[in-house]
Design an enzyme around this catalytic site. Structure first.
Site, mmCIF file in Angstrom:
data_model
loop_
_atom_site.group_PDB
_atom_site.id
_atom_site.type_symbol
_atom_site.label_atom_id
_atom_site.label_comp_id
_atom_site.label_asym_id
_atom_site.label_seq_id
_atom_site.Cartn_x
_atom_site.Cartn_y
_atom_site.Cartn_z
ATOM 1 N N SER A 114 -1.324 -9.983 0.888
ATOM 2 C CA SER A 114 -0.758 -9.273 2.015
ATOM 3 C C SER A 114 -1.705 -8.221 2.608
ATOM 4 O O SER A 114 -1.426 -7.696 3.673
ATOM 5 C CB SER A 114 0.526 -8.561 1.582
ATOM 6 O OG SER A 114 0.240 -7.575 0.582
ATOM 7 N N LYS A 168 -4.180 0.569 4.018
ATOM 8 C CA LYS A 168 -3.072 -0.376 4.215
ATOM 9 C C LYS A 168 -1.815 0.400 4.618
ATOM 10 O O LYS A 168 -1.510 1.441 4.010
ATOM 11 C CB LYS A 168 -2.839 -1.155 2.919
ATOM 12 C CG LYS A 168 -1.800 -2.263 3.010
ATOM 13 C CD LYS A 168 -1.753 -3.047 1.697
ATOM 14 C CE LYS A 168 -0.773 -4.198 1.742
ATOM 15 N NZ LYS A 168 -0.807 -5.012 0.491
ATOM 16 N N SER A 199 -2.602 -9.732 -3.801
ATOM 17 C CA SER A 199 -2.719 -9.299 -2.402
ATOM 18 C C SER A 199 -3.998 -8.543 -2.063
ATOM 19 O O SER A 199 -4.245 -8.258 -0.884
ATOM 20 C CB SER A 199 -1.508 -8.442 -2.018
ATOM 21 O OG SER A 199 -0.361 -9.235 -1.924
#
Length: 489
Positions: free
Chosen positions: A153, A78, A177
């Site tokens: 996210s 990420k 997330s």
């Protein structure tokens, strides 16, 4: 060997057994990114040095040295985790050109174990969002149906695995997330106990809630990755010194006699009929394996979403104050000459997206003079009561099972203009972060439209072992769920 659909564990074993080289594996997944990412938009950038890292793994194997527990496994990271020499943007214009001089502890531990960083994945800007539509590089699309969101996210990490552009990935979870995108994309995803994994080198959103964790195609892969990245860290005083079990070697599907708690408040919420059906099927599967189903009550979780959005936005307003165009981030060229205030406001106004600005303003208001006691302090007090309520519930059960979300994935653009509806999407996941507990999403079925649906597992602090056991039991009971493949493949 079918590299495309292989798990991290299978790839690791094949590389260590010289059935395939780490370089061949890296090139295979790099080719898939080249072929598919124009449709999915999961990656912010790829790693030009990935092949060099793979060659180092192959060289170790040729010399007879230990190549590590994740030898030759490509990992998507990420873009909220710092990677030395590789751009790290948090999917924000304000960090568009930031190249960190060091890597996050999580990244260092993965690479020390032989994993190959294949690229950096998209996210909602600064991890603020539940659909991966708030990214400077545009929305990410769900590989199961490109008209739908992958969740957020950590939507880029989830979509990268679902499209088989990487066999494993790292996400972060501040209010759901990792678990929500894992549910939307048919993956296993775990938010470990707060303190289990170092936050050093992870761009901060809400420091008392943020945790990094793995996303993968199997329970065993999650166990293998989590045991690699866990453990105390000299650079993070909140990392726990507690021993890290070898989960990949000790987990078992035996859940006979295990008490599985069902919080009645979660099932009273407005819930999609497909989500309720899949959750009931997962409960039945555990019952068939000998688990004992018990009812538990968590009445204060109805306050979890407002408490979460007071705590998280307050911490975000403080953490993001550093991006002012002087010390960090984009510097505006449109500010009035000699006007420092205008330089600050212009730099932040041009660099941040609308959702980040909204949360900074909410948090700044909650922390302002005269309102701190009424909002942030009161939210912190209720947070403690929510934690106590979970600890009481675990007196009568070993693991809590619930839906991850009230619905399967929704269409791109469907909720982006309704922040309140988007925030309520986190209603089943935020309490886990507030209490600091471990939580996990496990694929359990599909909607009538063919979109994946997961169930959520929660256990006591640092009891990830029991959570992995239940996940493995579900995985082995619901083999038909794993057999399906996303449309984009």
């Amino acid at each position: 060997m079918d590299l495309t659909n292989s798990t991290c564990t299978e790839i690791r074993d094949a590389v260590r057994g010289k059935k395939v080289s780490a370089l061949e594996v890296t090139r295979h997944f790099a080719d898939r990114i080249q072929k598919l990412d124009s449709k999915v938009n999961a990656f912010v950038s790829t790693n030009d040095r990935a092949e060099d890292a793979a060659k180092m793994v192959d060289a170790k194997i040729a010399k007879g040295s230990d190549p590590g527990a994740l030898a030759g496994v490509p990992m998507a990271i990420k873009d909220l985790l710092c990677t030395k020499g590789l751009k790290t943007t948090a999917s924000s214009k304000i960090l568009a050109n930031f190249v960190p001089p060091y890597s996050a502890t999580v990244v260092n531990r993965l690479e020390a174990a032989g994993a190959v960083t294949i690229g950096k994945t998209s996210l909602d800007e600064f991890a603020m969002g539940s659909s991966n539509e708030n990214a400077a590089t545009g929305p990410v699309h769900n590989p199961w149906n490109l008209e739908y969101v992958p969740g957020g996210s950590s939507g880029g990490s989830a979509a990268a695995i679902a499209a088989r552009m990487a066999p494993g990935a790292i996400g972060t979870d501040t209010g759901g997330s990792i678990r929500q995108p894992a549910s939307f994309c048919g993956l296993f995803g775990i938010k470990p106990t707060y303190g289990r994994v170092s936050r050093f080198g992870i761009i901060a959103f809400a420091s008392s809630l943020d945790q990094a964790g793995p996303m993968a195609l199997s329970t065993k892969d999650c166990a293998l990755i989590l045991e690699t990245i866990s453990g105390s860290c000299a650079h993070d005083s909140t990392s726990a010194t507690i021993e890290v079990p070898k989960w990949s070697e000790i987990i078992t599907e035996d859940v006979k006699g295990l008490r599985v708690g069902l919080p009645k408040e979660y099932f009273a919420e407005k819930m999609d009929s497909d989500v309720e059906r899949v959750t009931r099927e997962a409960i039945a599967a555990l019952k068939d394996k000998g688990a004992v189903i018990v009812d538990v009550s968590l009445p204060l979780v109805k306050h979890a979403v407002p408490v979460y959005y007071l705590v998280a936005t307050s911490e975000a307003s403080s953490n993001l104050a550093r991006y002012d165009g002087m010390r960090f981030g984009h510097r505006s060229t449109n500010a009035a000459h000699g006007d420092l205030d205008d330089l600050y406001s212009s730099s932040r106004g041009e660099g941040f997206g609308s959702e980040v600005k909204r949360r900074i303003m909410l948090g700044t208001y909650a922390l302002s003079s005269g309102y701190y006691d009424a909002y942030y302090q009161k939210a912190s007090q209720v947070r403690r009561l929510i934690r106590n309520e979970f600890l009481n519930a675990f007196q009568t059960c070993d693991v809590i099972l619930s839906p991850v979300c009230t619905s399967p994935a929704f269409k791109v653009g469907e909720r982006i203009n309704d922040p309140l509806e988007m925030y309520l999407n986190d209603i089943f996941t935020t309490s886990t972060n507030l209490a600091g507990l471990p939580g996990m999403s496990v694929p359990a079925g599909y909607s009538k439209a063919g979109l994946p649906i997961g169930v959520q597992l929660m256990t006591r602090h640092f009891d990830e072992t029991r959570m992995f056991n239940v996940s493995l039991a579900l995985e082995n009971s619901l083999q038909a769920v794993k057999a399906r493949r996303p449309n984009v493949i």
